[in-house]
Design an enzyme around this catalytic site. Structure first.
Site, PDB file in Angstrom:
ATOM      1  N   LYS A  81     -38.656  62.489  28.773  1.00 33.59           N
ATOM      2  CA  LYS A  81     -39.912  62.262  28.063  1.00 33.59           C
ATOM      3  C   LYS A  81     -39.789  62.784  26.646  1.00 33.59           C
ATOM      4  O   LYS A  81     -39.424  63.959  26.443  1.00 33.59           O
ATOM      5  CB  LYS A  81     -40.994  63.013  28.816  1.00 33.59           C
ATOM      6  CG  LYS A  81     -42.324  62.531  28.588  1.00 33.59           C
ATOM      7  CD  LYS A  81     -43.130  63.663  28.085  1.00 33.59           C
ATOM      8  CE  LYS A  81     -43.453  63.436  26.658  1.00 33.59           C
ATOM      9  NZ  LYS A  81     -44.554  64.284  26.220  1.00 33.59           N
TER      10      LYS A  81
HETATM   11  P1  FBP Z   1     -50.319  64.266  25.391  1.00 34.54           P
HETATM   12  O1  FBP Z   1     -50.401  62.814  25.786  1.00 34.54           O
HETATM   13  O2  FBP Z   1     -51.639  64.946  25.460  1.00 34.54           O
HETATM   14  O3  FBP Z   1     -49.623  64.438  24.069  1.00 34.54           O
HETATM   15  O4  FBP Z   1     -49.451  64.975  26.515  1.00 34.54           O
HETATM   16  C1  FBP Z   1     -48.070  64.835  26.586  1.00 34.54           C
HETATM   17  C2  FBP Z   1     -47.430  66.176  26.443  1.00 34.54           C
HETATM   18  O5  FBP Z   1     -46.050  66.095  26.658  1.00 34.54           O
HETATM   19  C3  FBP Z   1     -47.992  67.254  27.366  1.00 34.54           C
HETATM   20  O6  FBP Z   1     -47.371  67.284  28.604  1.00 34.54           O
HETATM   21  C4  FBP Z   1     -47.797  68.473  26.543  1.00 34.54           C
HETATM   22  O7  FBP Z   1     -48.679  69.499  26.835  1.00 34.54           O
HETATM   23  C5  FBP Z   1     -48.062  67.972  25.174  1.00 34.54           C
HETATM   24  O8  FBP Z   1     -47.632  66.646  25.130  1.00 34.54           O
HETATM   25  C6  FBP Z   1     -47.375  68.789  24.123  1.00 34.54           C
HETATM   26  O9  FBP Z   1     -47.843  68.390  22.887  1.00 34.54           O
HETATM   27  P2  FBP Z   1     -47.495  69.213  21.587  1.00 34.54           P
HETATM   28  O10 FBP Z   1     -46.041  69.091  21.395  1.00 34.54           O
HETATM   29  O11 FBP Z   1     -48.273  68.524  20.527  1.00 34.54           O
HETATM   30  O12 FBP Z   1     -47.910  70.620  21.848  1.00 34.54           O
END
Ligand code: FBP
Length: 302
Positions: free
Chosen positions: A204
């Site tokens: 991911k």
């Molecule tokens: P979102 O769709 O809210 O961006 O979530 C995906 C994710 O990978 C979450 O699992 C994780 O908490 C977040 O993004 C981390 O985002 P950032 O890098 O902006 O803190």
């Protein structure tokens, strides 16, 4: 089983039957089941960003029961969360919705300098809670990255031995990495490749931007088209063992519906396997969040 899923699973032929079975469960579940595409709802933002930043826009999200219900109602392939949220709902959802236990997490209460998540749960917890996979975040670029790579080496091996696949969130950050660099196409492709090399079954990453961050990589990119998101997604997919590892892209902070759907169309056009959509889903009202998830899945369904 479908041809699309058969084709994907053939790339994991060296894996244990348990791991393949759980990958199949994720790929065959929900609205996109059998298409070879995935939409996963991740809700670790309460830990990563704090409760109000995560749930104040739609207070129903404070309740751990809200998210798996949203995932089931909209037909997500799976639901990923840290231990507390999964423990609160597993008795009701294990076997009904593929669960992914995020086994490491970090908070954003202080700038850690060199980020490194803490191990917050275990492979045994994932088994006990009836999960279909574990999830782990690595921060390539952090001064502590080698520690994370070594931790995940052991965890992947433990998870594999009990038939659980591993989803790796690969986010370059730390060191002298700039904000712009974190999503540069060369950095995203590199972070995705590292996750594959570590043994991730599903990777991911964030959608890549049209920036080359590493001077050392600039010449190599002269003949790689990166002008559109579709082209950049294609390059990231190629960087994941020529498309032989599942790579999905995250939604990011809440944004307008048109922007989310346009991004999804380009991920689909570039051969991405799907999306992890958190804030864009659960920070909307229940009706709007469900509607958006359904629209996203309709695009991936073609
Ligand atoms: P979102 O769709 O809210 O961006 O979530 C995906 C994710 O990978 C979450 O699992 C994780 O908490 C977040 O993004 C981390 O985002 P950032 O890098 O902006 O803190």
């Amino acid at each position: 089983m479908t041809e699309a899923v058969d084709r994907i699973l053939a790339n994991y032929a060296g894996e244990t039957p348990g791991v393949i079975g759980n990958l199949r469960r994720l790929l065959m579940h929900g609205t996109l089941g059998g298409t070879g595409k995935l939409v996963i709802l991740p809700v670790d933002q309460g830990f990563e960003h704090g409760p109000a930043r995560s749930f104040a826009p739609n207070p129903e999200g404070y309740d751990p029961g809200y998210h798996p219900k949203l995932a089931v109602e909209t037909g997500c392939n799976g639901y990923a969360a840290p231990l507390g949220f999964i423990e609160a709902i597993a008795h009701e959802y294990a076997g009904q919705l593929p669960l992914i236990l995020k086994v490491n997490n970090s908070d954003s209460l202080a700038d850690p300098g060199e980020p490194c998540s803490a191990l917050t749960s275990s492979v045994e917890d994932a088994l006990r809670l009836g999960c279909s996979a574990i999830g782990f975040t690595i921060y390539p670029g952090s001064g502590l990255r080698n520690e994370m790579y070594q931790q995940i080496r052991d965890l992947i091996s433990d998870a594999r031995s009990v038939g659980l696949p591993t989803v790796i969130w690969s986010y370059a950050r730390g060191g002298d990495m700039t904000k712009e660099g974190e999503t540069a196409v060369d950095v995203i492709a590199y972070a995705a490749q590292i996750a594959c090399q570590i043994g991730a079954h599903i990777v991911k990453v964030k959608p890549p931007t049209d920036v080359i961050y590493q001077d050392a990589a600039r010449r190599s990119y002269e003949n790689i088209p990166t002008g559109t998101l579709t082209e950049r997604i294609r390059h990231v997919v190629q960087s994941c063992f020529a498309g032989k590892r599942i790579v999905i892209f995250s939604g990011g902070a809440a944004k307008g519906t048109d922007a989310v759907l346009q991004e999804v169309r380009e991920i689909q056009a570039g051969g991405g396997f799907g999306a992890i959509v958190g804030r864009n889903a659960f920070q909307r009202s229940p009706e709007d969040g469900a509607k958006l998830l359904r629209e996203i899945m309709a695009i991936y369904k073609g």
